[in-house]
Design an enzyme around this catalytic site. Structure first.
Site, short mmCIF file in Angstrom:
data_model
loop_
_atom_site.label_atom_id
_atom_site.label_comp_id
_atom_site.label_asym_id
_atom_site.label_seq_id
_atom_site.Cartn_x
_atom_site.Cartn_y
_atom_site.Cartn_z
N LYS A 111 0.82 -1.22 0.00
CA LYS A 111 0.00 0.00 0.00
C LYS A 111 0.85 1.27 0.00
O LYS A 111 0.40 2.32 -0.45
CB LYS A 111 -0.98 -0.02 1.16
CG LYS A 111 -2.03 -1.11 0.97
CD LYS A 111 -3.21 -0.97 1.89
CE LYS A 111 -4.31 -1.94 1.53
NZ LYS A 111 -3.93 -3.36 1.73
C1 PLP Z 1 -4.54 -4.45 1.15
C2 PLP Z 1 -3.78 -5.75 1.08
C3 PLP Z 1 -4.16 -6.79 0.19
C4 PLP Z 1 -5.40 -6.72 -0.68
O1 PLP Z 1 -5.30 -5.75 -1.70
P1 PLP Z 1 -6.62 -5.19 -2.44
O2 PLP Z 1 -6.15 -4.06 -3.25
O3 PLP Z 1 -7.55 -4.77 -1.33
O4 PLP Z 1 -7.20 -6.31 -3.23
C5 PLP Z 1 -3.38 -7.93 0.14
N1 PLP Z 1 -2.29 -8.07 0.92
C6 PLP Z 1 -1.89 -7.11 1.79
C7 PLP Z 1 -0.69 -7.33 2.64
C8 PLP Z 1 -2.61 -5.91 1.90
O5 PLP Z 1 -2.21 -4.96 2.76
#
Ligand code: PLP
Length: 473
Positions: A111
């Protein structure tokens, strides 16, 4: 480039407007009125660019209202060596699978890649309009910390992040609560994640309060996040084809496997494919909360309630209502807003909608296939990858590797997006490998740092008081 609502309402928006807005006025999601395309020669001309410069090229196709030099400065700041020591390394782990390293940022999860750009772009957009923004959000761990690290110290933005008291890992608490920046406000609510989210929703539903306090959000439907994530698909394709003879590169297909929850990360890959990047398959990996896998295998989308959502060992994927799926449905129904509205009406009426008749198109036309991974799968995949390559992967990435293996094809490299570092989820690593992961001095210092958090009861008036007292005006 203008942005329109998946439900057809409201006026078209510029990129800067879309970035400040979140949801469209009619409750739909903003999408490009037409996806930009990148031809083979242009793609090839980007091969020698560093990550920030590639981001400028790709995001320049979306953020056409931001002058190119300004955009380049935003990307340089977002992807500087201080924030990402080595942006997006590719690491082969054997068996035709390569990891795409998206977790090199400050909070050790993918993220950061989009949030760091969003932080820069928001501050820029606010400077242009002379405004301020108070971001209010709820987090169960990863999103909140990525947002705070991206927005800390910004002059025109403050952050009020609600987290459930006593329900995050020591690591997640430290990443958020150790921040001492005056514009970061950590609020620990007596309750669970859903209580936090309900408080935020109630507040955002009070339009007078929202306007008076300049409230905003940086959630996963934010268009700037989706477009910033498109960049690393281009980067990964370029790196995966570096070793090919120049004549073999054009149109060379790779597949991506994506650990998924809100359908944000994989949607960015879907956009990249639509822009002309040679992607064969987008492999959606779900954990036990597999509403999305169910949809891509049956055509029926049936979101589950919070009570039906399991707490798993890949907690950032414990999502049973995928907010970004609407952007895929928009393409599925040929960009006809009234059909999107009909699908969501059906969802409200019957708790599900059904596109089983379109099922063959999911893989053939859109390239999306899917699978599910369980706790036992995570443990055995973490073990197998470690034994095969010496690389320790985190539980979410393990879900990606597990499902990726079900879709391997001869001659098509399989790139698995690494969504977090294993140190963030040490307990599961210990369960899988029987070892304690050594922590770097930096991480040890983080865990020992003093923390700053305000505890409140599960009560909207307490939250309002904090915002009224501390928000920027
Ligand atoms: C947010 C997240 C996901 C999922 O991603 P999306 O964009 O919501 O599908 C998967 N793995 C981790 C570690 C995350 O922080």
């Amino acid at each position: 480039m203008q942005y329109i609502s998946t439900r057809g309402g409201g006026d078209p928006k510029t990129y800067s407007e879309a970035l400040l807005e979140g949801l469209a006025v009619d409750g739909g999601l903003l999408v490009p009125e037409q996806l930009p395309t990148v031809d083979a020669a242009t793609l090839e001309s980007w091969r020698d660019l560093g990550y920030a410069d590639l981001a400028t090229e790709v995001l320049g196709l979306f953020a056409t209202d931001i002058p190119r030099d300004d955009l380049a400065a935003l990307c340089a700041a977002a992807y500087s060596p201080d924030t990402f020591a080595a942006p997006v390394p590719l690491t082969p782990i054997g068996g035709g699978i390569t990891l795409v390293g998206l977790s090199e940022g400050p909070t050790l999860a993918f993220k950061d890649m989009a949030m760091q750009f969003l932080g820069q772009a928001l501050e820029y957009a606010l400077e242009c309009t002379g405004g301020v923004l108070n971001i209010v959000g709820a987090t169960s761990g990863d999103t909140g910390s990525a947002a705070e690290h991206a927005l800390r110290g910004k002059e025109r933005i403050s952050v009020f992040m609600l987290s459930p008291q006593g329900r995050m890992s020591a690591f997640q608490r430290a990443q958020m609560y150790s921040l001492q920046d005056a514009n970061v406000h950590n609020i620990a609510v007596e309750g669970v994640f859903d209580d936090c989210q309900n408080l935020v929703k109630d507040l955002a539903g009070d339009l007078d309060f929202k306007r008076a306090q300049h409230l905003g959000a940086v959630n996963s439907i934010n268009l700037a996040r989706i477009t910033a994530q498109v960049v690393y698909y281009f980067w990964a394709w370029l790196r995966a084809t570096d070793s090919l003879a120049p004549a073999e590169r054009e149109g060379f297909e790779v597949s991506f496997a994506v650990p998924s929850g809100n359908f944000g990360n994989i949607l960015s890959g879907f956009f990249a494919r639509g822009m002309g990047l040679p992607i064969r398959r987008l492999v959606l990996a779900a954990n036990e909360n597999n509403v999305l896998d169910e949809f891509f295998r049956t055509g029926v989308y049936r979101p589950r309630s919070a009570a039906q959502t399991l707490a798993t060992s890949s907690p950032s994927m414990d999502i049973s209502k995928a907010s970004n799926l609407e952007r895929f449905i928009f393409e599925l129904v040929g960009r006809e807003p009234q059909r999107v509205v009909a699908a969501w009406d059906q969802l409200t009426l019957a708790g599900a909608f059904d596109f089983a008749a379109d099922l063959p198109r999911f893989a053939d036309e859109f390239g999306i296939v899917s699978g599910t991974s369980t706790h036992d799968d995570r443990l055995s995949t973490i073990r197998a990858v470690y034994e095969q390559s010496g690389t320790v992967i985190d539980p979410h990435t393990a879900d990606g590797v597990k499902v990726a293996r079900e879709f391997l094809e001869d001659g098509v490299p399989m790139l698995v997006l690494e969504t977090a570092k294993p140190e963030k989820f040490g307990e599961t690593i210990t369960e899988a490998l029987g070892i304690e992961l050594p922590l770097s001095d930096e991480l040890k210092a983080l865990l020992a740092a003093p923390q700053r958090v305000t505890e409140i009861p599960n009560d909207e008036s307490a939250l309002r008081t904090i915002i009224e007292t501390s928000a920027l005006h």
